[in-house]
Structure formats: structure tokens, C-alpha cells
Design a protein around this motif. Structure first.
Motif, short mmCIF file in Angstrom:
data_model
loop_
_atom_site.label_atom_id
_atom_site.label_comp_id
_atom_site.label_asym_id
_atom_site.label_seq_id
_atom_site.Cartn_x
_atom_site.Cartn_y
_atom_site.Cartn_z
N VAL A 125 0.84 -1.20 0.00
CA VAL A 125 0.00 0.00 0.00
C VAL A 125 0.87 1.25 0.00
O VAL A 125 1.78 1.39 0.83
N SER A 126 0.56 2.17 -0.90
CA SER A 126 1.24 3.46 -0.96
C SER A 126 0.29 4.54 -0.46
O SER A 126 -0.73 4.81 -1.10
N PRO A 127 0.58 5.16 0.70
CA PRO A 127 -0.27 6.24 1.19
C PRO A 127 0.12 7.56 0.52
O PRO A 127 1.29 7.95 0.50
N ILE A 128 -0.87 8.26 -0.02
CA ILE A 128 -0.66 9.54 -0.71
C ILE A 128 -1.38 10.63 0.07
O ILE A 128 -2.57 10.51 0.38
N ILE A 129 -0.65 11.71 0.38
CA ILE A 129 -1.26 12.84 1.09
C ILE A 129 -1.69 13.89 0.07
O ILE A 129 -0.93 14.27 -0.82
N GLY A 130 -2.92 14.35 0.22
CA GLY A 130 -3.44 15.40 -0.62
C GLY A 130 -4.39 16.29 0.17
O GLY A 130 -4.74 15.98 1.32
N TYR A 131 -4.82 17.38 -0.44
CA TYR A 131 -5.73 18.27 0.28
C TYR A 131 -6.60 19.06 -0.69
O TYR A 131 -6.35 19.10 -1.89
N SER A 132 -7.62 19.69 -0.13
CA SER A 132 -8.44 20.63 -0.87
C SER A 132 -8.74 21.80 0.05
O SER A 132 -8.82 21.63 1.28
N GLU A 133 -8.87 22.97 -0.52
CA GLU A 133 -9.15 24.16 0.29
C GLU A 133 -10.64 24.32 0.58
O GLU A 133 -11.06 25.29 1.23
N LYS A 134 -11.44 23.38 0.10
CA LYS A 134 -12.85 23.38 0.46
C LYS A 134 -13.29 21.94 0.76
O LYS A 134 -12.73 20.98 0.22
N LYS A 135 -14.27 21.84 1.62
CA LYS A 135 -14.78 20.52 1.99
C LYS A 135 -15.56 19.91 0.83
O LYS A 135 -16.41 20.58 0.23
N PRO A 136 -15.30 18.65 0.50
CA PRO A 136 -16.04 18.01 -0.58
C PRO A 136 -17.43 17.59 -0.12
O PRO A 136 -17.71 17.53 1.08
N LEU A 137 -18.28 17.31 -1.06
CA LEU A 137 -19.59 16.72 -0.77
C LEU A 137 -19.40 15.20 -0.75
O LEU A 137 -19.31 14.56 -1.80
N PHE A 138 -19.29 14.65 0.44
CA PHE A 138 -19.02 13.22 0.55
C PHE A 138 -20.24 12.40 0.14
O PHE A 138 -21.37 12.68 0.56
N VAL A 139 -19.99 11.38 -0.68
CA VAL A 139 -21.04 10.46 -1.10
C VAL A 139 -20.49 9.04 -0.96
O VAL A 139 -19.64 8.61 -1.75
N PRO A 140 -20.92 8.28 0.04
CA PRO A 140 -20.38 6.94 0.25
C PRO A 140 -20.87 5.95 -0.80
O PRO A 140 -22.04 5.99 -1.19
N GLU A 141 -19.97 5.09 -1.26
CA GLU A 141 -20.33 3.99 -2.15
C GLU A 141 -20.80 2.84 -1.25
O GLU A 141 -20.00 2.22 -0.56
N LEU A 142 -22.09 2.60 -1.24
CA LEU A 142 -22.68 1.76 -0.20
C LEU A 142 -22.18 0.32 -0.18
O LEU A 142 -22.19 -0.32 0.86
#
Length: 212
Positions: free
Chosen positions: A130-147
Motif C-alpha cells: 500500500v502506498s499512502p498519498i497525502i493530498g488536500y483541498s481548500e474546500k470541503k467536498p460533498l461526501f457520497v459513500p459507495e454503499l
């Protein structure tokens, strides 16, 4: 922790040598599985990536964790980062991490600003590197879970990981027969242990290194 400060510290921390196994081992279950740190590429591990995604909530730094549904498999019901296996069409592991985060929790790849990877971690139970990748956004996303893949999204304040009382340790029974003495993070009454906790162990050390 303030969002802007977290991003600044992570950017600075990733310019230094990665803490690697020493930091991962601080959150490794005991006894330590030597395969995690001495595996052979000849064993042909599957490649995968996860996204450690930092976003602001009222000026504070947050990141999402997911709880896997209950199913017949080694990671049933566990807490993880959004992520999964690398597909042939993925140009890089960063692409894998962003694609999986989009599919699992609705984070749009074009809204992710990459900071960089931390150390790979081998997961013997599923034969994943597993390769962990750090990223960011300056605004909160609209989270939508894949059920089918996500039972719930845990929006986690980064500050919580810095509290000593969040780190705990207990005996866990895995697969109905293996007992492990496991350090873990207690997040919303969920036990965040194993590979996810080990990745967080290095992530926090990178954050700390950014202060130096």
C-alpha cells in the motif's frame, strides 16, 4: 489544528527524510509480523494506494476515514482510508488513490492537490503493498459513500490524533484464533488499528517533522 498550519507542516515534513518503518512500528500490533518489513518482491504483492485527504471544516483540518461493511474477508468491518488496488489504466499510484477516493466517498480528483507520498506498507493478510498519498483541498467536498464498499464515513479532526488519550492498546482476536496486542486510535468509538494505524503513525511523525 488549523487547516493552513497542517498543510504547511506536512509540506515541510515531506521535504525531509521519511520516518518510515520506525514510525510505522510505533502503531504495529504485537507480535510484529516480520513479513510487513521484510517481504520479497518476488512474492508479487498487489499494488494499491490510499488517500490521506486533508480538508477544512470551520478553519480546522479534517480527514475522512471509512468503515468497511461486514463481509467475508480479512478486512471486514475495519476502519481504513479511501483506497484500493491499482488498475492497469492508472498512470501512477497517486491516480489510483484519487480514483478510489472518488469512487468510494465522492472526492473529485480535480479538486485534490497532491502533497506527496509517505512510506509504502506491506499488508500480509491481503498481499497488498500500500502506498499512502497525502493530498488536500481548500474546500470541503460533498461526501457520497459507495454503499457496497463503505458502511460509514468518519470525518476526523486532525487535532484528535494529537491527544494522548486517543491512543490506546488492547488485545484483539483476529479471525477467531489469532490474538494480537494492538495499539490503536480510538476515533468515534471505533478501533483504528493495523495498517491504518501504522500509516497514521508515520503521517503524524511527518507532521511533527514539519515543525523542525
Amino acid at each position: 489544528m488549523e487547516f493552513d498550519l497542517a498543510i504547511e507542516l506536512l509540506q515541510k515534513g515531506l521535504k525531509k527524510q521519511l520516518p518510515g518503518q520506525n514510525a510505522q512500528k510505533t502503531m504495529s500490533p504485537l507480535p510484529v509480523d516480520p513479513k510487513r518489513f521484510d517481504f520479497k518482491f518476488s512474492e508479487n504483492p498487489r499494488k494499491g494506494a490510499v488517500l490521506i485527504f486533508i480538508y477544512p471544516e470551520q478553519g480546522k483540518a479534517f480527514f475522512p476515514l471509512i468503515k468497511r461493511p461486514t463481509y467475508t474477508g480479512v478486512h471486514s468491518g475495519q476502519i481504513a482510508f479511501p483506497g484500493g488496488k491499482m488498475e492497469p489504466e492508472d498512470e501512477s499510484l497517486s491516480v489510483t488513490a484519487m480514483r478510489e477516493a472518488w469512487e468510494e466517498v465522492g472526492i473529485l480528483p480535480e479538486e485534490v492537490k497532491l502533497i506527496g507520498p509517505i512510506s509504502d506498507l506491506f499488508v500480509p493478510a491481503s498481499n497488498f503493498l500500500v502506498s499512502p498519498i497525502i493530498g488536500y483541498s481548500e474546500k470541503k467536498p460533498l461526501f457520497v459513500p459507495e454503499l457496497k464498499e463503505v458502511d460509514r464515513i468518519i470525518e476526523t479532526p486532525l487535532e484528535l490524533l494529537l491527544h494522548l488519550e486517543t491512543r490506546k492498546q488492547r488485545m484483539l482476536e483476529v479471525g477467531g484464533k489469532i490474538k494480537l496486542d494492538a495499539p490503536y486510535f480510538d476515533i468515534e468509538n471505533e478501533i483504528v488499528w493495523g495498517a491504518t494505524a501504522m500509516i497514521l503513525g508515520e503521517f503524524l511523525q511527518v507532521l511533527e517533522n514539519g515543525r523542525g
